[in-house]
Enzyme design. Structure first.
Site, mmCIF file in Angstrom:
data_model
loop_
_atom_site.group_PDB
_atom_site.id
_atom_site.type_symbol
_atom_site.label_atom_id
_atom_site.label_comp_id
_atom_site.label_asym_id
_atom_site.label_seq_id
_atom_site.Cartn_x
_atom_site.Cartn_y
_atom_site.Cartn_z
ATOM 1 N N ASP A 1 -0.106 7.184 1.630
ATOM 2 C CA ASP A 1 -0.033 7.616 0.719
ATOM 3 C C ASP A 1 -0.014 8.794 1.274
ATOM 4 O O ASP A 1 -0.543 9.387 0.843
ATOM 5 C CB ASP A 1 -0.157 7.479 -0.595
ATOM 6 N N ASP B 1 6.204 -5.468 -5.675
ATOM 7 C CA ASP B 1 4.860 -4.995 -6.788
ATOM 8 C C ASP B 1 4.512 -6.423 -7.813
ATOM 9 O O ASP B 1 5.868 -6.273 -7.806
ATOM 10 C CB ASP B 1 5.139 -3.736 -6.912
#
Lengths: 203, 260
Positions: free
Chosen positions: B19, B138
């Protein structure tokens, strides 16, 4: 100097970066004089076969490359689509290629292997079949990164340089005189890929 | 699995995810052997050297004004990493993608923008080919037992079922699905086997399982039982709870084809 031929398709910077890491001079170019001056050529490419041929024809690069490769016998390495373009014909777009190697480019025969997912995407080991100098100092079955939906189907079996298996055995590299082609991506294949580039630069 | 398939098959992929915020890796790492654990380039190169099969860089800032920063970072990554890498975060147009691929990314991942405008997937497929279009989903299993799509990094629920969206997206040209189970993410209790298996069997493209990998046996299970093509994890690699060479060896010993 190696000229990475820019005909508008493909991830050229990754290839150039790998040569840079090896300390080998490589330029990305579509300039005729630079290509003529280069000691070796690299034909990259990711994308559609027809678009690739259209770009090579439209830019005049096809004629130039024919001269450099077939007449002057300059070593050239095609990668992925760049290698497919060297074949006689592709099912992708149903168009003729450069016809430097007697082979066709065909789609993975998924109908013969139920459940086979295309593109073939990932690391597969290859089985080298000849004394291709590109395989110098590689183990017998090195792994390379592949991303493709189409593959070579050789007519000139003697030009087969390596095979891989995905659903069935297919030819993943060819070699004929000064012409080399790999279906896989040396620039994404870590140490074995670097070795292939190094071997090509030493030719 | 037969010896022949083991030996000749396509290998299962292990994918560390980094990330990125403002050009730096977040969530921290405790690699003492790195000069700068916050440098995504250095961390990515370390994973590549350890045997990671691919890398995913997810820009979690990804605001418009930061896009230039991301493109510069991608360019730097491509100079130092010689395995494939995917870049995601806030991508919403052909122009965004052109810039990232032009700077050396191999694939891009789209999520919310593609859900809001599915035609984006078709545009990307037409321009760059499906092999570089990864659809990130997701998903969360609700009380009704169904898996639903969530957007905006999991903050927004939709009424669309994960299976329906995945099917539609593959039909439009998505070349790979990065499936993150919100029920499992961060738990280290194992991957979501049921939805991963459902998508792997249903779709004609590879499925990357994400969320929940905490032990080496979780990886074995997601490959063997759920038929995932790849497994993605972040903190267990960053915090060296699992070292990639150990994981690869473990999988190899358990008859999973991996690149060693």
């Amino acid at each position: 100097m190696i000229a990475i031929v820019n005909y508008g398709l493909g991830n050229l910077t990754s290839i150039q970066n790998m040569f840079k890491r090896l300390g080998i001079e490589a330029v990305i170019t579509s300039d005729f004089e630079t290509i003529k001056a280069a000691s070796k050529l690299l034909l990259p490419g990711v994308g559609h076969f027809k678009k690739g041929m259209d770009n090579l024809k439209g830019s005049g690069l096809q004629d130039l490359l024919n001269e450099e490769v077939l007449v002057k016998k300059k070593p050239i390495l095609g990668i992925c689509l760049g290698a497919q373009l060297m074949t006689s014909h592709s099912e992708e777009g149903d168009v003729d290629g450069l016809n430097w190697v007697s082979a066709d480019t065909i789609r993975f025969r998924t109908e013969s292997v139920p459940g086979l997912k295309v593109p073939h995407m990932g690391w597969s080991d290859i089985s080298t079949k000849d004394q291709n100098p590109l395989w110098n100092a590689l183990p017998a079955e090195p792994r390379f990164y592949h991303v493709h939906t189409f593959h070579f189907k050789m007519k000139d079996q003697a030009a087969t340089s390596a095979t891989a298996h995905y659903g069935y055995y297919f030819v993943c590299a060819f070699h004929k005189d000064n012409i080399y082609g790999t279906q896989f991506h040396p620039e994404k294949s870590h140490k074995f890929g670097m070795k292939v580039f190094e071997n090509f630069a030493k030719l | 699995m037969s010896e022949q398939v083991m030996k000749r098959g396509l290998t299962k992929r292990i994918i560390p995810c980094l990330d990125i915020k403002d050009g730096r890796t977040v969530k921290g790492t405790n690699f003492v052997d790195l000069r700068d654990a916050g440098d995504p380039v250095e961390l990515g190169a370390l994973y590549a050297a350890q045997g990671a099969d691919e890398l995913v860089f997810l820009d979690i800032t990804a605001t418009v004004e930061k896009r230039k920063t991301l493109a510069e970072l991608v360019n730097k990554i491509s100079h130092h990493i010689n395995i494939p890498f995917t870049v995601g975060g806030g991508i919403s147009s052909v122009e965004n993608v052109k810039e990232l691929l032009g700077n050396g990314a191999d694939k891009i991942s789209v999520n919310t923008a593609a859900f809001n405008r599915p035609q984006l997937i078709a545009e990307l497929e037409k321009e760059f080919g499906s092999q570089c279009v990864v659809l990130a989903i997701d998903t969360k299993k609700e009380e009704d037992g169904e898996w639903y799509v969530y957007l905006h990094g999991g903050r927004t629920k939709t009424n669309t079922k994960c299976v329906d969206w995945a099917k539609q997206a593959v039909g439009l040209g998505a070349g790979e699905i990065l499936l993150t189970s919100m029920n499992h993410d961060g738990t280290k209790a194992g991957f979501a086997l049921d939805i991963t298996k459902t998508l792997s069997e249903l779709l004609s493209v590879p499925v990357i399982a994400s969320g929940g990998g905490g032990k080496m046996e979780h990886f074995e299970t997601v490959f063997n039982e759920a038929q995932a093509d790849a497994a993605l994890a972040a903190s267990i690699f960053h915090f060296k709870e699992i070292a990639i060479p150990d994981l690869k060896r473990y999988l190899y010993e358990h008859q999973i084809p991996v690149r060693i």
